[in-house]
Design a protein around this motif. Sequence first.
Motif, mmCIF file in Angstrom:
data_model
loop_
_atom_site.group_PDB
_atom_site.id
_atom_site.type_symbol
_atom_site.label_atom_id
_atom_site.label_comp_id
_atom_site.label_asym_id
_atom_site.label_seq_id
_atom_site.Cartn_x
_atom_site.Cartn_y
_atom_site.Cartn_z
ATOM 1 N N TYR A 205 0.888 -1.114 0.019
ATOM 2 C CA TYR A 205 0.134 -0.139 0.072
ATOM 3 C C TYR A 205 1.005 1.199 0.078
ATOM 4 N N GLY A 206 0.335 2.369 -0.760
ATOM 5 C CA GLY A 206 1.235 3.460 -0.670
ATOM 6 C C GLY A 206 1.941 3.658 -1.795
ATOM 7 N N VAL A 207 2.671 4.692 -1.868
ATOM 8 C CA VAL A 207 3.666 5.060 -2.855
ATOM 9 C C VAL A 207 4.803 4.381 -2.900
ATOM 10 N N ILE B 107 3.152 11.558 4.310
ATOM 11 C CA ILE B 107 3.578 12.360 3.246
ATOM 12 C C ILE B 107 4.541 11.675 2.360
ATOM 13 N N SER B 108 4.496 11.367 1.069
ATOM 14 C CA SER B 108 5.524 10.775 0.502
ATOM 15 C C SER B 108 5.996 11.584 -0.843
ATOM 16 N N VAL B 109 7.518 11.493 -0.926
ATOM 17 C CA VAL B 109 7.959 12.019 -2.468
ATOM 18 C C VAL B 109 8.819 11.040 -3.044
ATOM 19 N N ASN B 110 8.457 10.800 -4.234
ATOM 20 C CA ASN B 110 8.890 9.727 -4.946
ATOM 21 C C ASN B 110 9.998 10.310 -5.691
ATOM 22 N N LYS B 111 11.014 9.346 -6.596
ATOM 23 C CA LYS B 111 12.003 9.917 -7.176
ATOM 24 C C LYS B 111 11.927 11.033 -8.113
ATOM 25 N N LYS B 112 10.769 11.246 -8.615
ATOM 26 C CA LYS B 112 10.532 12.559 -9.434
ATOM 27 C C LYS B 112 10.346 13.795 -8.750
ATOM 28 N N GLY B 113 10.195 13.595 -7.333
ATOM 29 C CA GLY B 113 9.838 14.855 -6.610
ATOM 30 C C GLY B 113 8.488 15.100 -6.482
ATOM 31 N N GLU B 114 7.614 14.206 -6.858
ATOM 32 C CA GLU B 114 6.288 14.577 -6.786
ATOM 33 C C GLU B 114 5.759 14.172 -5.282
ATOM 34 N N LEU B 115 4.887 15.022 -4.639
ATOM 35 C CA LEU B 115 4.279 14.779 -3.414
ATOM 36 C C LEU B 115 2.747 13.859 -3.493
ATOM 37 N N PHE B 116 2.879 13.257 -2.390
ATOM 38 C CA PHE B 116 1.746 12.502 -2.305
ATOM 39 C C PHE B 116 1.162 12.529 -0.709
ATOM 40 N N LEU B 117 -0.005 12.888 -0.480
ATOM 41 C CA LEU B 117 -0.748 13.059 0.888
ATOM 42 C C LEU B 117 -1.717 11.781 1.084
ATOM 43 N N GLU B 118 -1.079 10.841 1.816
ATOM 44 C CA GLU B 118 -1.994 9.702 2.098
ATOM 45 C C GLU B 118 -2.378 9.088 0.686
ATOM 46 N N LYS B 119 -1.281 8.690 -0.075
ATOM 47 C CA LYS B 119 -1.471 8.210 -1.412
ATOM 48 C C LYS B 119 -2.021 8.851 -2.614
ATOM 49 N N VAL B 120 -2.497 10.005 -2.333
ATOM 50 C CA VAL B 120 -3.049 10.932 -3.284
ATOM 51 C C VAL B 120 -2.047 11.810 -3.780
ATOM 52 N N LYS B 121 -1.823 12.039 -5.232
ATOM 53 C CA LYS B 121 -0.868 13.041 -5.445
ATOM 54 C C LYS B 121 -1.270 14.420 -5.226
#
Length: 135
Positions: free
Chosen positions: A38-40, A61-75
């Motif tokens: 589950y999750g990014v 809060i997740s930040v992927n390789k591309k630098g995109e932000l996700f709050l609870e799995k929502v971009k």
Amino acid sequence: MIRKKQKKIQAQINVTPFVDVMLVLLIVFMICAPMMHYGVDVSLPKTQSGKMRNQTESLSISVNKKGELFLEKVKISHKSLSKKLKALHAKNPSIACSLYADSSLSYQTILETLTIINTAGVSSVSLVSESKAKQ
């Protein structure tokens, strides 16, 4: 003369096949559930620190390789994240955040995300990492 006995029609439902199918499905789901991710997808940095004690529920809060932000799995965009965190902080001043940042990200990107969280009023931020395998 030979009389053939007529079979009576059963008025009951045979639930045995239904139970068998349900048990098989239960076993399949019990095996597959732990494997679901589950999750990014984020490659967390490896550290030797253990789990923190007295953890409360917190926002993810997740930040992927591309630098995109996700709050609870929502971009979410940087501005939207700030607005959303301010609104959540207004409802619950003791709100906490867990930051999942990809290990390939630059220090600058992580600091920008921490700044967004801090300016929204959230003071409790946890940086999440994976534990290193002991050699």
